[in-house]
Design an enzyme around this catalytic site. Sequence first.
Site, short mmCIF file in Angstrom:
data_model
loop_
_atom_site.label_atom_id
_atom_site.label_comp_id
_atom_site.label_asym_id
_atom_site.label_seq_id
_atom_site.Cartn_x
_atom_site.Cartn_y
_atom_site.Cartn_z
N CYS A 152 0.83 -1.21 0.00
CA CYS A 152 0.00 0.00 0.00
C CYS A 152 0.86 1.26 0.00
O CYS A 152 0.56 2.23 -0.67
CB CYS A 152 -0.92 0.00 1.22
SG CYS A 152 -0.03 0.07 2.78
N HIS A 295 -2.39 1.00 7.18
CA HIS A 295 -2.71 1.01 5.76
C HIS A 295 -2.58 2.42 5.15
O HIS A 295 -3.27 3.34 5.58
CB HIS A 295 -4.13 0.48 5.57
CG HIS A 295 -4.51 0.26 4.13
ND1 HIS A 295 -3.65 -0.31 3.21
CD2 HIS A 295 -5.66 0.53 3.46
CE1 HIS A 295 -4.26 -0.37 2.03
NE2 HIS A 295 -5.47 0.13 2.16
N ASN A 317 -8.24 3.92 -2.70
CA ASN A 317 -7.65 2.72 -2.11
C ASN A 317 -6.97 1.89 -3.20
O ASN A 317 -7.08 2.21 -4.39
CB ASN A 317 -8.73 1.91 -1.38
CG ASN A 317 -8.15 0.91 -0.39
OD1 ASN A 317 -6.93 0.83 -0.18
ND2 ASN A 317 -9.02 0.13 0.22
#
Length: 351
Positions: A152, A295, A317
């Site tokens: 991420c 995250h 995302n």
Amino acid sequence: MKALTLKILFVCVCSVFLKQLNFDKWDEFKRRFGRKFHLNTELKHMQNFFQKLEKIDVHNKEYALGKTKYLSDINKLTDLDQDQLKRKTGFIPSEPSRVKRGAGTKRYAYGPNRPIFRIYFADQHITLPESVDWTKSGWSEPVSDQLDCGSCWAFSSATMISAQLWIKKRKNVPISPQDFIDCSTYLSTKGCDGGSPANALEFTILNGSSTSDVYQYRNQQESCRVFVREQNPLYKITSFYKLDENHDALKQAVALLGPVSVSINSEDGFQSYKSGIYDGIDAGRLECSINDINHAVTVVGYGTDKTTNTDYWLIKNTWGSDWGESGYVRMLRTKDNLCGIYKYMFVPVIE
Ligand SMILES: *[C@@H]1O[C@H](CO)[C@@H](O)[C@H](O)[C@H]1NC(C)=O
């Protein structure tokens, strides 16, 4: 026959909380997401699935009662176990390496004179737009899927650098997350085991970043493809900002500078997010915390939802466009540090 044995076994194992488990739903889930299991692993995944399904049902009842602002649903994360879920995130808190605090100033410095990053503060005298959406600016970067790699941090870094190149140079350049995964380990990033955007940005300052059309995503860490880097254009940034840890600094940076990398605590509710405004509530209680930030994602805008009059951050995302609102999540925007969102915020600077 095998399936039947499994079902009987599962019902026995779960007989303590024996309920009407709907096995059709499990079969449908497997079909929809192309899951194939060995007998010994299916049990665990089925258990994960039914546990999440129950939370999702409870959550959506709370939504109907107006106690939370987002809907949740089954998706490709629903049956995953903890190890697999770790590979859907991958943020490791880290300050940029090798920085020194400049004496008497709010500046940090890299080397004798060169600031590698500075702290970005909100200026209360600036009037900002009511809403911002960088996805509508002509910058085009499709929603990515980090697949089974805790990358991420690399994707979020690539996204904001790509956006910055559009804003400053009017060039749509797809920056390669794989380049960070393979080549920035000397700055203490850990490939698919995680990293921090601060270190990826430092890498882009020092080494430059290649593009994802030549340096493709591989869903695993490999050795640095030096040849690819040498034979193709590299893009550099000048420095970056670490944002002051509050709402106003983020709002101003998104409006005036561009997309910003933020990191949050992603838990069950976030994973099951389908639509609406994510408020950290899962099945009736505030579940995300500021203590387990894991995250990295990218804030690409902000605004106010007209029907519910709720302020939100528009967040990109990296779980594919079949997650959330076409790959995006709108997250509740308040002064509170919801899910730790204001703790690690970075934005690149190209001068
Ligand atoms: C990045 O830069 C450092 C410092 O100049 C150098 O030692 C390293 O080999 C470079 N790495 C890559 C992948 O270019």
